[in-house]
Design an enzyme around this catalytic site. Sequence first.
Site, PDB file in Angstrom:
ATOM      1  N   GLU A 155      31.857  45.798  66.719  1.00  0.00           N
ATOM      2  CA  GLU A 155      32.516  44.981  67.766  1.00  0.00           C
ATOM      3  C   GLU A 155      31.587  44.576  68.910  1.00  0.00           C
ATOM      4  O   GLU A 155      31.926  44.733  70.084  1.00  0.00           O
ATOM      5  CB  GLU A 155      33.730  45.749  68.324  1.00  0.00           C
ATOM      6  CG  GLU A 155      34.731  46.142  67.254  1.00  0.00           C
ATOM      7  CD  GLU A 155      35.930  46.928  67.778  1.00  0.00           C
ATOM      8  OE1 GLU A 155      35.914  47.328  68.960  1.00  0.00           O
ATOM      9  OE2 GLU A 155      36.871  47.140  67.004  1.00  0.00           O
ATOM     10  N   ASN A 196      30.259  45.429  61.808  1.00  0.00           N
ATOM     11  CA  ASN A 196      31.720  45.449  61.636  1.00  0.00           C
ATOM     12  C   ASN A 196      32.411  44.856  62.869  1.00  0.00           C
ATOM     13  O   ASN A 196      32.059  45.204  64.003  1.00  0.00           O
ATOM     14  CB  ASN A 196      32.134  46.928  61.472  1.00  0.00           C
ATOM     15  CG  ASN A 196      33.551  47.134  60.989  1.00  0.00           C
ATOM     16  OD1 ASN A 196      33.955  46.575  59.972  1.00  0.00           O
ATOM     17  ND2 ASN A 196      34.307  47.967  61.705  1.00  0.00           N
ATOM     18  N   HIS A 232      42.748  44.080  60.801  1.00  0.00           N
ATOM     19  CA  HIS A 232      43.944  44.422  61.575  1.00  0.00           C
ATOM     20  C   HIS A 232      44.723  43.125  61.729  1.00  0.00           C
ATOM     21  O   HIS A 232      44.524  42.365  62.686  1.00  0.00           O
ATOM     22  CB  HIS A 232      43.570  44.984  62.946  1.00  0.00           C
ATOM     23  CG  HIS A 232      42.796  46.262  62.857  1.00  0.00           C
ATOM     24  ND1 HIS A 232      43.327  47.402  62.311  1.00  0.00           N
ATOM     25  CD2 HIS A 232      41.524  46.569  63.221  1.00  0.00           C
ATOM     26  CE1 HIS A 232      42.422  48.371  62.354  1.00  0.00           C
ATOM     27  NE2 HIS A 232      41.327  47.890  62.894  1.00  0.00           N
ATOM     28  N   GLU A 261      39.232  48.488  57.616  1.00  0.00           N
ATOM     29  CA  GLU A 261      40.317  48.726  58.584  1.00  0.00           C
ATOM     30  C   GLU A 261      41.567  47.900  58.301  1.00  0.00           C
ATOM     31  O   GLU A 261      42.166  47.310  59.210  1.00  0.00           O
ATOM     32  CB  GLU A 261      39.808  48.478  60.019  1.00  0.00           C
ATOM     33  CG  GLU A 261      38.540  49.258  60.323  1.00  0.00           C
ATOM     34  CD  GLU A 261      38.123  49.269  61.784  1.00  0.00           C
ATOM     35  OE1 GLU A 261      38.965  49.022  62.655  1.00  0.00           O
ATOM     36  OE2 GLU A 261      36.940  49.546  62.040  1.00  0.00           O
ATOM     37  N   ASP A 263      45.198  46.949  57.951  1.00  0.00           N
ATOM     38  CA  ASP A 263      46.612  47.260  58.162  1.00  0.00           C
ATOM     39  C   ASP A 263      47.305  45.936  58.402  1.00  0.00           C
ATOM     40  O   ASP A 263      46.736  45.019  58.984  1.00  0.00           O
ATOM     41  CB  ASP A 263      46.873  48.281  59.293  1.00  0.00           C
ATOM     42  CG  ASP A 263      46.077  48.081  60.562  1.00  0.00           C
ATOM     43  OD1 ASP A 263      45.811  46.920  60.933  1.00  0.00           O
ATOM     44  OD2 ASP A 263      45.732  49.090  61.197  1.00  0.00           O
TER      45      ASP A 263
HETATM   46  C1  XIL Z   1      40.955  53.822  66.400  1.00  0.00           C
HETATM   47  C2  XIL Z   1      41.550  55.081  65.762  1.00  0.00           C
HETATM   48  O1  XIL Z   1      42.309  54.686  64.653  1.00  0.00           O
HETATM   49  C3  XIL Z   1      42.401  55.806  66.771  1.00  0.00           C
HETATM   50  O2  XIL Z   1      42.839  57.050  66.219  1.00  0.00           O
HETATM   51  C4  XIL Z   1      41.608  56.066  68.048  1.00  0.00           C
HETATM   52  O3  XIL Z   1      42.443  56.632  69.011  1.00  0.00           O
HETATM   53  C5  XIL Z   1      41.024  54.765  68.591  1.00  0.00           C
HETATM   54  O4  XIL Z   1      40.240  54.145  67.583  1.00  0.00           O
HETATM   55  N1  XIL Z   1      38.666  49.326  65.624  1.00  0.00           N
HETATM   56  C6  XIL Z   1      37.810  50.314  65.202  1.00  0.00           C
HETATM   57  C7  XIL Z   1      38.315  51.697  65.016  1.00  0.00           C
HETATM   58  O5  XIL Z   1      36.648  50.030  64.871  1.00  0.00           O
HETATM   59  O6  XIL Z   1      37.353  52.668  65.280  1.00  0.00           O
HETATM   60  C8  XIL Z   1      39.553  51.947  65.862  1.00  0.00           C
HETATM   61  O7  XIL Z   1      40.066  53.230  65.486  1.00  0.00           O
HETATM   62  C9  XIL Z   1      40.568  50.864  65.644  1.00  0.00           C
HETATM   63  C10 XIL Z   1      40.008  49.528  66.050  1.00  0.00           C
END
Ligand code: XIL
Length: 347
Positions: A155, A196, A232, A261, A263
């Site tokens: 990020e 990422n 996401h 990631e 969802d």
């Molecule tokens: C999130 C975790 O899922 C949580 O448990 C934690 O509190 C915060 O981080 N992008 C990312 C991940 O790259 O590392 C993040 O994970 C979600 C967003």
Amino acid sequence: MSVPVKTLLLLCLMGLSCSKKDRVTCADQSRLYACSKFEIGVAVDLTALQFDSLYREIVNTQFNRVTPENAFKIAALHPEKNQFNWTEADVLVDYCLKNNQKLHGHTLVWHANLPAWVENYTGSESDWEELFKNHIQTICRHFKGKVQSWDVVNEAFNENGTLRNSIWKQKLGPSYIEKAFQYAHEADPGALLFYNDFNLSMNPSKRKAVLKLMQNLRHRGVPIDGIGMQMHISIQWPENADMAEAMEEITEAGFKLHLSEIDISLNPYNKEFDLTEELLNRQADKMKAISLMYQRLPEQLQFGMSFWGVSDTYSWIRSSFNREDYPLLFDDAYQIKPMYKKLKETL
Ligand code: XIL
């Protein structure tokens, strides 16, 4: 690190987990990953793995790659300047390796999850350089040969395509990104290295900025193997065509693509909410579309898909945004959802 503690934790985990033969509790007993040519991964939380047997069962049977959800972040692994804490991460790593699962390390460099010692550090530019290199290389060396791949930088871009003004950029300048990849590669030349980020399909200008920098660095010999598109997303966005375009652009540039990631939110705007079959089916259709478009990409660039959590109960969306949502493959009763079935059908 205390070896007895580590051994104890691992024994406890192995003892509690089912052997390969007697896995019986998953509603669908076949393994998701076995249907797939590429790895199917999941973000794992060590506490849940230790104390929730149904969670553990799903991790064991359905996935062949694991991303530690938080255990590899800087606050967990490097809580003080001169202290690394390997105990929990090692337990997770040993457990996954015994289970024949690949490990994806997340993440070496990120603007978030910073321990106080980093935020408060007042060294010179060369002190910061040393701290940065030491952070990356100590971790990569520790897991060398065990962790297959890393999110080296996470990020680093703003939505408008400029570089985020993270502490690393402030202290080291924009070249911190290429340095991170070089340091990681020096410490573990065998690991696959990824950049990422999120919104790479929703926001083409951000994606183009990321790709421009990554291509530029690669032309100059910086070892970057692939790009992780954080997925996401929601049933409402992005459009399928926009996701396909993003995947094509990244792979046409020659990068491996990690759908990281994943969802799929049913309730992205946190409205009053009724969970219906119709919403679950829309989620399943989105998953199917993603799977089919991913499989059209060149096989050698399909690094795999990773889901950001095991069952809805454990989704970070609920805990981080405090909203009702059902974004993952398994429901709160650990049963497979339509999204799981549709994904499996397409693999
Ligand atoms: C999130 C975790 O899922 C949580 O448990 C934690 O509190 C915060 O981080 N992008 C990312 C991940 O790259 O590392 C993040 O994970 C979600 C967003």
